[in-house]
Design a protein around this motif. Structure first.
Motif, PDB file in Angstrom:
ATOM      1  N   ALA B  35     -26.505 -92.276  55.708  1.00 17.03           N
ATOM      2  CA  ALA B  35     -27.545 -92.723  54.800  1.00 17.03           C
ATOM      3  C   ALA B  35     -26.919 -92.966  53.420  1.00 17.03           C
ATOM      4  O   ALA B  35     -26.061 -92.208  52.982  1.00 17.03           O
ATOM      5  CB  ALA B  35     -28.642 -91.667  54.700  1.00 17.03           C
ATOM      6  N   GLY B  36     -27.325 -94.035  52.782  1.00 18.98           N
ATOM      7  CA  GLY B  36     -26.904 -94.286  51.409  1.00 18.98           C
ATOM      8  C   GLY B  36     -25.646 -95.112  51.246  1.00 18.98           C
ATOM      9  O   GLY B  36     -25.217 -95.369  50.123  1.00 18.98           O
ATOM     10  N   VAL B  37     -25.035 -95.544  52.349  1.00 14.40           N
ATOM     11  CA  VAL B  37     -23.792 -96.316  52.210  1.00 14.40           C
ATOM     12  C   VAL B  37     -24.087 -97.784  51.860  1.00 14.40           C
ATOM     13  O   VAL B  37     -23.194 -98.507  51.451  1.00 14.40           O
ATOM     14  CB  VAL B  37     -22.925 -96.250  53.494  1.00 14.40           C
ATOM     15  CG1 VAL B  37     -22.444 -94.835  53.735  1.00 14.40           C
ATOM     16  CG2 VAL B  37     -23.675 -96.794  54.698  1.00 14.40           C
ATOM     17  N   GLY B  38     -25.338 -98.184  52.022  1.00 15.90           N
ATOM     18  CA  GLY B  38     -25.702 -99.552  51.625  1.00 15.90           C
ATOM     19  C   GLY B  38     -26.013-100.500  52.766  1.00 15.90           C
ATOM     20  O   GLY B  38     -25.961-101.716  52.596  1.00 15.90           O
ATOM     21  N   LYS B  39     -26.381 -99.966  53.919  1.00 14.66           N
ATOM     22  CA  LYS B  39     -26.688-100.820  55.076  1.00 14.66           C
ATOM     23  C   LYS B  39     -27.871-101.741  54.759  1.00 14.66           C
ATOM     24  O   LYS B  39     -27.807-102.956  54.989  1.00 14.66           O
ATOM     25  CB  LYS B  39     -27.027 -99.959  56.312  1.00 14.66           C
ATOM     26  CG  LYS B  39     -25.909 -99.064  56.779  1.00 14.66           C
ATOM     27  CD  LYS B  39     -26.292 -98.270  58.009  1.00 14.66           C
ATOM     28  CE  LYS B  39     -27.387 -97.236  57.747  1.00 14.66           C
ATOM     29  NZ  LYS B  39     -26.997 -96.167  56.812  1.00 14.66           N
ATOM     30  N   THR B  40     -28.923-101.116  54.257  1.00 12.40           N
ATOM     31  CA  THR B  40     -30.114-101.910  53.989  1.00 12.40           C
ATOM     32  C   THR B  40     -29.828-102.975  52.930  1.00 12.40           C
ATOM     33  O   THR B  40     -30.268-104.121  53.046  1.00 12.40           O
ATOM     34  CB  THR B  40     -31.266-100.991  53.540  1.00 12.40           C
ATOM     35  OG1 THR B  40     -31.458-100.003  54.549  1.00 12.40           O
ATOM     36  CG2 THR B  40     -32.550-101.764  53.347  1.00 12.40           C
ATOM     37  N   CYS B  41     -29.068-102.599  51.931  1.00  9.67           N
ATOM     38  CA  CYS B  41     -28.715-103.565  50.881  1.00  9.67           C
ATOM     39  C   CYS B  41     -27.902-104.720  51.447  1.00  9.67           C
ATOM     40  O   CYS B  41     -28.103-105.886  51.054  1.00  9.67           O
ATOM     41  CB  CYS B  41     -27.939-102.884  49.757  1.00  9.67           C
ATOM     42  SG  CYS B  41     -28.983-101.793  48.772  1.00  9.67           S
ATOM     43  N   ILE B 141     -17.540-102.129  46.954  1.00  4.65           N
ATOM     44  CA  ILE B 141     -16.234-102.305  46.309  1.00  4.65           C
ATOM     45  C   ILE B 141     -16.381-102.643  44.833  1.00  4.65           C
ATOM     46  O   ILE B 141     -15.401-102.649  44.091  1.00  4.65           O
ATOM     47  CB  ILE B 141     -15.370-103.382  47.001  1.00  4.65           C
ATOM     48  CG1 ILE B 141     -16.178-104.642  47.237  1.00  4.65           C
ATOM     49  CG2 ILE B 141     -14.760-102.865  48.297  1.00  4.65           C
ATOM     50  CD1 ILE B 141     -15.314-105.808  47.689  1.00  4.65           C
ATOM     51  N   ASP B 142     -17.602-102.930  44.397  1.00  2.75           N
ATOM     52  CA  ASP B 142     -17.805-103.171  42.970  1.00  2.75           C
ATOM     53  C   ASP B 142     -17.638-101.886  42.161  1.00  2.75           C
ATOM     54  O   ASP B 142     -17.437-101.918  40.960  1.00  2.75           O
ATOM     55  CB  ASP B 142     -19.200-103.758  42.742  1.00  2.75           C
ATOM     56  CG  ASP B 142     -20.280-102.852  43.293  1.00  2.75           C
ATOM     57  OD1 ASP B 142     -20.935-102.152  42.527  1.00  2.75           O
ATOM     58  OD2 ASP B 142     -20.453-102.828  44.553  1.00  2.75           O
ATOM     59  N   ARG B 143     -17.700-100.763  42.824  1.00  6.81           N
ATOM     60  CA  ARG B 143     -17.665 -99.492  42.072  1.00  6.81           C
ATOM     61  C   ARG B 143     -16.256 -99.163  41.595  1.00  6.81           C
ATOM     62  O   ARG B 143     -15.263 -99.456  42.256  1.00  6.81           O
ATOM     63  CB  ARG B 143     -18.214 -98.371  42.946  1.00  6.81           C
ATOM     64  CG  ARG B 143     -19.730 -98.472  43.125  1.00  6.81           C
ATOM     65  CD  ARG B 143     -20.267 -97.301  43.898  1.00  6.81           C
ATOM     66  NE  ARG B 143     -20.123 -96.070  43.138  1.00  6.81           N
ATOM     67  CZ  ARG B 143     -21.105 -95.188  42.956  1.00  6.81           C
ATOM     68  NH1 ARG B 143     -22.283 -95.424  43.474  1.00  6.81           N
ATOM     69  NH2 ARG B 143     -20.894 -94.100  42.276  1.00  6.81           N
ATOM     70  N   SER B 168     -19.358-105.821  48.949  1.00  6.81           N
ATOM     71  CA  SER B 168     -20.253-105.284  47.925  1.00  6.81           C
ATOM     72  C   SER B 168     -21.589-105.995  48.079  1.00  6.81           C
ATOM     73  O   SER B 168     -21.688-107.217  47.882  1.00  6.81           O
ATOM     74  CB  SER B 168     -19.689-105.540  46.523  1.00  6.81           C
ATOM     75  OG  SER B 168     -20.739-105.352  45.580  1.00  6.81           O
ATOM     76  N   ALA B 169     -22.576-105.217  48.450  1.00  3.21           N
ATOM     77  CA  ALA B 169     -23.923-105.797  48.569  1.00  3.21           C
ATOM     78  C   ALA B 169     -24.420-106.166  47.188  1.00  3.21           C
ATOM     79  O   ALA B 169     -25.116-107.165  47.003  1.00  3.21           O
ATOM     80  CB  ALA B 169     -24.868-104.803  49.232  1.00  3.21           C
ATOM     81  N   LYS B 170     -24.001-105.389  46.223  1.00  2.00           N
ATOM     82  CA  LYS B 170     -24.470-105.598  44.863  1.00  2.00           C
ATOM     83  C   LYS B 170     -23.941-106.917  44.307  1.00  2.00           C
ATOM     84  O   LYS B 170     -24.696-107.707  43.749  1.00  2.00           O
ATOM     85  CB  LYS B 170     -23.999-104.430  43.999  1.00  2.00           C
ATOM     86  CG  LYS B 170     -24.632-104.389  42.627  1.00  2.00           C
ATOM     87  CD  LYS B 170     -24.183-103.139  41.886  1.00  2.00           C
ATOM     88  CE  LYS B 170     -24.772-103.114  40.488  1.00  2.00           C
ATOM     89  NZ  LYS B 170     -24.175-102.019  39.704  1.00  2.00           N
TER      90      LYS B 170
HETATM   91  N1  LIG Z   1     -22.703-100.151  43.486  1.00  2.00           N
HETATM   92  C1  LIG Z   1     -23.219-100.475  44.656  1.00  2.00           C
HETATM   93  N2  LIG Z   1     -24.294 -99.792  45.093  1.00  2.00           N
HETATM   94  C2  LIG Z   1     -24.813-100.126  46.310  1.00  2.00           C
HETATM   95  C3  LIG Z   1     -24.251-101.136  47.079  1.00  2.00           C
HETATM   96  N3  LIG Z   1     -24.965-101.207  48.214  1.00  2.00           N
HETATM   97  C4  LIG Z   1     -25.958-100.289  48.139  1.00  2.00           C
HETATM   98  N4  LIG Z   1     -25.849 -99.624  46.966  1.00  2.00           N
HETATM   99  C5  LIG Z   1     -26.730 -98.525  46.517  1.00  2.00           C
HETATM  100  O1  LIG Z   1     -26.614 -97.473  47.433  1.00  2.00           O
HETATM  101  C6  LIG Z   1     -27.876 -96.849  47.628  1.00  2.00           C
HETATM  102  C7  LIG Z   1     -28.233 -96.815  49.095  1.00  2.00           C
HETATM  103  O2  LIG Z   1     -28.372 -98.109  49.600  1.00  2.00           O
HETATM  104  P1  LIG Z   1     -29.126 -98.400  50.959  1.00  2.00           P
HETATM  105  O3  LIG Z   1     -28.959 -99.830  51.277  1.00  2.00           O
HETATM  106  O4  LIG Z   1     -30.498 -97.864  50.924  1.00  2.00           O
HETATM  107  O5  LIG Z   1     -28.253 -97.526  51.952  1.00  2.00           O
HETATM  108  P2  LIG Z   1     -28.541 -97.244  53.493  1.00  2.00           P
HETATM  109  O6  LIG Z   1     -29.140 -95.897  53.597  1.00  2.00           O
HETATM  110  O7  LIG Z   1     -27.220 -97.309  54.153  1.00  2.00           O
HETATM  111  O8  LIG Z   1     -29.464 -98.297  53.980  1.00  2.00           O
HETATM  112  C8  LIG Z   1     -28.852 -97.632  46.781  1.00  2.00           C
HETATM  113  O9  LIG Z   1     -29.097 -96.932  45.609  1.00  2.00           O
HETATM  114  C9  LIG Z   1     -28.171 -98.941  46.524  1.00  2.00           C
HETATM  115  O10 LIG Z   1     -28.553 -99.457  45.283  1.00  2.00           O
HETATM  116  C10 LIG Z   1     -23.134-101.816  46.600  1.00  2.00           C
HETATM  117  O11 LIG Z   1     -22.579-102.729  47.220  1.00  2.00           O
HETATM  118  N5  LIG Z   1     -22.654-101.440  45.390  1.00  2.00           N
END
Ligand SMILES: Nc1nc2c(ncn2[C@@H]2O[C@H](COP(=O)(O)OP(=O)(O)O)[C@@H](O)[C@H]2O)c(=O)[nH]1
Ligand SMILES: [Mg+2]
Lengths: 796, 224
Positions: B35-41, B141-143, B168-170
């Protein structure tokens, strides 16, 4: 673009023109009704065009979706709904394909309103009975998508709820559509169930009641506006449709879900879910659910105790529902499995932590709950079964039983007690079949005092039919105050006690001889005897009881091993029982005599009266004869009411009754009646060893003589065993009183042989049993039937 | 009677639906990872072209669809975005099986999400088809605070026979590329095997869907 369509409309196929015409220029105006009617008329008169119409509508809608013209999409869907409803069953499958493609298309959109709309259409379709189901249709996507919708996390709470409801509704539709026909889609496939079941449960677990203790799932209303309620309805429907092969497919995901979402501790929701399952499932499969839960308990053998306890508790909460429907082997399988869990639990942790005990209690409760809902005859079976699992081969050895065995014994006896309390004895002879009574009596002589207490408690609950148990927990000489509920003993009862009384009394007597007794043991044996008196007291049986209490008084006077406090206890229960017997049998002069002794004791030796104490200070153990029960006077009292002359004349009983100590054996007076209810295998088998009674010298049939015979008998058998040579040596060279004590650990033999003899005595007319042979004629090869039932009873 | 009818209809379908459907290939892609790795993003970036501000954690499984064009063919990607939390594991697992491609995501700025990869692989081994296309993705990778060097991720992917990409989803880095290459790769596989194409099964609604994964893999080029 539309204008273009208009201009070339004349060249377009008729069905396309008709479809185009139902769309207004402005989507807010809605479906153009007149034109829709024309389209319907056309499709009904030319049904072969239905698939093209459907396909064209779908293509229009696809285009509109991609252009986000949702108004037109909604109109297209509406048109499809109407066509679907108007279609004749035979032509339906021409249309279904494009209809479902349309539904899927809408479900794929990110717009919740389109998804909900699509679901409504799908549900309408699902409720149509197709003549020829669309065998080529796959529901994979629908199951996946609807399950996903069930988990909607839309930011808008209202929308989220709507999507979840649509998801549940969609799943219900898929199930309804497919469940009846495996050719359509095997909805019971794990691929589907692994999605459907957790999706429903996830919604259910957010319900109001799922975290409350007393949830009542019995009367659900199909509340389509409340996701938890609606999910529950679907769950019921799903479970209700499951046939035997499918049940596991439903139960497994349930168990997995409860594991994953940590819903075992606390287990409200688990119980709630399983109740729903139990109440919905076809009753012949109830057992499967119990079995699955049981297996799950196995799989959690490494999990924290709290989880196991919760699972066992869940089991105990639903098991009663299964009991009503379980029959035959499945019953014993369940019991057996529970016992196995108990056994494992015992062996896992001998020190018995608190948690482990809670776990064991949960299992025992499950056992009790299960038994509670079985018919009585099965309860007896279960009690016998549990008894057969009690390890007591070691009891017999001189060394004490291992700690694990003792624990297991006590756990099993507790389970037995639990089942026993759920059982209502009607006739003692059906409750106490020899195959059950014998091992129970044997356990009543266990070396562990706690265990003996348990056995007596089992006796209490099984003997007590008139709820006198609480009045008789402690000895008392004020019988009137007790307000005992007394009913005249029935004929079968009297036959029972005539037959088995001696062995029961013998066991109780021997149990009182044990030096490890404490007040509780003495008290509990009093309760057993008092209950027997109340339940079975009659002129016909009074003699044996009185003989026993005389023997007990004698024991208190002569034993060199029993401590003084216990001796006083014995005197106190002797007088309590005497008064009780006199009252129950209504022998007034015996009552008077009893009361006289009570008065004397009250003045001179109150420590010989109840209540029982474990410590009496420095009282002299000497007792003047006026404080004791005098055999001669008791005998006289009986004669005065004509008991002896009527009942016992012409038998040998009078010769050795009160004159001989311990001579409470003979009951030839009721030989003929004894035959009536016999017919159990046990008796037949015992009767087939005629050598037994031949050797018995009828004239001297006393406690002593039988004990001697049996001792000799076991002596002979022991000689055959090398390793016990020393013992037999000891036996031959030890004075008799000591020998009795030494043979006490061998009471098994004594008991079984004794009962064998008693059985024989009961069925064989006295005339045939005069001339004796030798004790060695009791061949070990003649296995009594109860040993066949319970091989572990067989101590050699 | 029933059977006859059905066969007639299927015959019909084969000839007609080919032209009518709006795509040629349908592939199912499942995203997994903590959770939180950015899948949804990642999914949102790809399907909707945006980086969603503070949305809640995914519950169960989310679904998105995106149609793309690869070598002049229309390809429809069904994307199932799973919840990373342990408690949803059983429902998410049930989506692995029919996946054509599995994207395993970790967060390059969060060591624990990388450390969990072996567990995820075990899950995939157990529940997914063994022929499924597996892609390892290091996201965010933007981080600035990177904890997992690129070559470490690369190594891991190589050792486990996975494709590898950092995104980087961002910043929309490599997101489009990730999905496009998956689509291309799956299309290549489908063609290699000369399997009945998805146009024959149109959507998953129709006929037997032949999963690419089920039918064995051929030597296709790797994502570079
Ligand atoms: N800096 C950065 N933050 C990201 C990126 N992708 C997701 N996040 C952040 O990571 C958090 C979790 O993202 P989410 O897509 O919900 O993760 P999931 O649980 O894997 O679906 C959120 O606060 C996003 O804003 C990214 O590419 N770069
Ligand atoms: Mg997510």
């Amino acid at each position: 673009m539309f204008s273009c369509c208009w201009c070339c409309s004349a060249l377009r196929p008729r069905y396309k023109r008709l479809v185009d015409n139902i769309f207004p220029v402005n989507p807010q105006d809605g479906l153009i009704k007149n034109n829709m009617e024309k389209l319907m008329f056309y499709s009904l008169s030319s049904p072969e065009k239905l698939d093209r119409i459907g396909e064209y509508l779908f293509q229009r809608a696809s285009r509109d979706i991609s252009r986000r013209r949702n108004g037109f999409v909604i109109i297209a869907m509406e048109a499809m709904d109407q066509l679907l409803a108007a279609c004749h069953a035979q032509t339906l499958n021409l249309f279904v394909e494009s209809f479902l493609k349309m539904v899927q298309k809408l479900l794929e959109s990110t717009d919740p309103q389109l998804q909900i709309l699509a679901t409504q259409s799908f549900v309408r379709f699902a409720n149509i009975e197709e003549d020829t189901p669309s065998y080529h249709t796959r529901y994979d996507f629908f199951v996946s998508k609807y399950s996903s919708m069930c988990h909607s996390n839309n930011d808008n709470i209202t929308v989220r709820k709507q999507i979840r409801l649509a998801g549940i509704q969609g799943l219900q539709g898929v199930v309804r559509k497919t469940v009846s026909d495996d050719l359509v889609e095997n909805i019971w496939n794990m691929v589907h169930m692994d999605k459907i079941v957790p999706s429903l449960l996830y919604n259910m677990q957010n319900a109001r009641y799922s975290n409350k203790e007393n949830a009542t799932p019995e009367s659900p209303t199909e509340e389509r506006s409340d996701p938890p309620q609606f999910a529950e309805t679907c769950m019921r429907e799903l479970v209700g449709r499951a046939s035997f092969g499918h049940i596991r497919c439903v139960i497994k995901p349930v168990l997995k879900h409860l594991d994953n979402h940590l819903l075992w501790v606390p287990n409200y929701f688990a119980i709630h879910s399983f109740r729903i399952i139990m109440f919905s499932i076809q009753s012949q499969y109830l057992y499967t659910v119990v079995e699955a839960l049981m297996t799950h308990l196995d799989e959690h053998s490494q999990s924290p105790l709290k989880i196991r306890t919760s699972i066992a508790d869940t089991l105990s909460k639903i098991i009663s529902i299964a009991a009503g429907e379980s029959v035959g082997p499945s019953v014993l399988e369940i019991i057996s499995s529970l016992l196995t869990h108990l056994r494992v639990s015992v062996s896992r942790n001998l020190s018995s932590t608190n948690d482990e005990q809670l776990y064991q209690e949960a299992l025992i409760n499950a056992l009790g709950e299960f038994a509670n809902h079985l018919p009585d005859y099965q309860k007896i079976e279960i009690m016998k079964f549990i008894m057969s699992k009690v390890p007591y081969s070691k009891l017999d050895s001189i060394t004490t039983a291992g700690k694990g065995d003792v624990l297991l014994q006590s756990i099993l006896l507790k389970s037995l007690l639990k089942v026993g309390t759920k059982y209502q004895t009607i006739h003692l002879n059906t409750t106490f079949r020899p195959s059950f009574l014998q091992p129970l009596l044997r356990m009543s002589l266990a070396s562990d005092a706690e265990m003996r207490l348990l056995v007596q408690q089992i006796f209490h609950t099984l003997i007590d039919r008139h709820k006198n148990i609480n009045k008789l927990t402690k000895p008392t000489v004020n019988i009137i105050d007790l307000n005992l509920e007394i009913e005249k003993a029935s004929r079968p009862d009297i036959i029972f006690i005539k037959k088995h009384g001696p062995e029961i009394y013998m066991a109780l007597y021997e149990s009182l001889e044990l030096t490890s007794n404490n007040v509780d043991n003495v008290q509990s044996i009093y309760t057993t005897l008092a209950l027997l008196t109340v339940e079975l007291g009659s002129e016909e049986t009074v003699l044996e009881l009185l003989q026993l209490i005389m023997s007990l008084q004698d024991l208190a006077l002569t034993s060199i091993e029993i401590n003084t406090a216990i001796k006083f206890n014995l005197h106190a229960i002797v007088i309590s029982l005497l008064v009780l017997i006199a009252n129950v049998c209504n022998i007034s002069n015996l009552m008077d005599y009893g009361n006289k002794i009570v008065r004397n004791r009250y003045k001179e030796a109150p420590h010989l009266l109840p209540d029982l104490c474990s410590e009496y200070g420095h009282l002299s153990s000497g007792i003047s004869s006026s404080l004791l029960v005098d055999q001669a006077i008791v005998s006289e009292c009986l004669k005065e009411v004509g008991l002896e002359t009527n009942e016992l004349q012409g038998t040998n009983y009078s010769n050795n009754s009160l004159q001989h100590r311990y001579s409470w054996v003979d009951n030839t007076g009721c030989n003929s009646s004894g035959d009536i209810n016999d017919g159990t295998i046990e008796l037949d088998s015992a009767g087939s060893s005629p050598s037994v009674q031949k050797k018995l010298p009828g004239e001297e049939l006393t406690f002593d003589s039988i004990k001697r015979i049996l001792t000799e008998n076991s002596n002979v058998q022991m000689m055959e065993e090398e390793k016990r040579m020393q013992f037999s040596h000891l036996f031959r060279n030890t004075p008799f009183p000591d020998l009795i004590k030494k043979t006490q650990p061998k009471h098994d033999v004594l008991q079984s042989k004794l009962s064998e003899i008693f059985n024989v005595l009961n069925i064989e007319p006295r005339s045939q049993s005069i001339q004796g042979s030798t004790p060695s004629d009791i061949k070990p090869s003649q296995t009594p039937a109860y040993e066949i039932h319970f091989p572990e009873l067989f101590v050699y | 009677m029933k059977g006859l009818r059905t066969s007639i209809i299927q015959e019909k379908k084969r000839t007609e639906f080919v032209i009518m459907e709006d795509y040629k290939f349908l592939f199912k892609v499942v995203l997994v990872g903590n959770a939180g790795v950015g899948k949804t993003c990642l999914v949102r970036r790809f399907t909707q072209g945006l980086f969603p501000p503070g949305q809640g954690a995914t519950i169960g499984v989310d679904f998105m669809i995106k149609t793309v064009e690869v070598e002049n063919e229309i390809v429809k990607l069904q994307i199932w975005d799973t919840a990373g939390q342990e408690r949803f594991r059983s429902i998410t697992q049930s989506y692995y099986r029919s996946a054509h491609a599995l994207i395993l995501v970790y967060d390059i700025s969060c060591q624990p999400t990388f450390d969990c990869l072996p567990d995820w692989l075990r899950e995939i081994e157990e529940y997914a088809s063994n022929k499924v296309l597996r892609i390892l993705v290091g996201n965010k990778i933007d981080r600035e605070d990177r904890e997992i060097p690129t070559h470490v991720g690369e190594d891991f992917a190589q050792r486990h026979g996975m494709y590898f990409l950092e995104t980087s989803a961002k910043e929309a880095e490599n997101v489009e590329r990730l999905f496009m290459e998956i689509a291309a790769e799956l299309m290549e596989q489908a063609r290699c095997k000369e399997l009945p194409r998805y146009e024959q099964n149109t959507t998953s609604l129709n006929g037997k869907t032949t999963s690419i994964g089920d039918a064995g893999i051929c030597g296709c080029s790797r994502l570079s």
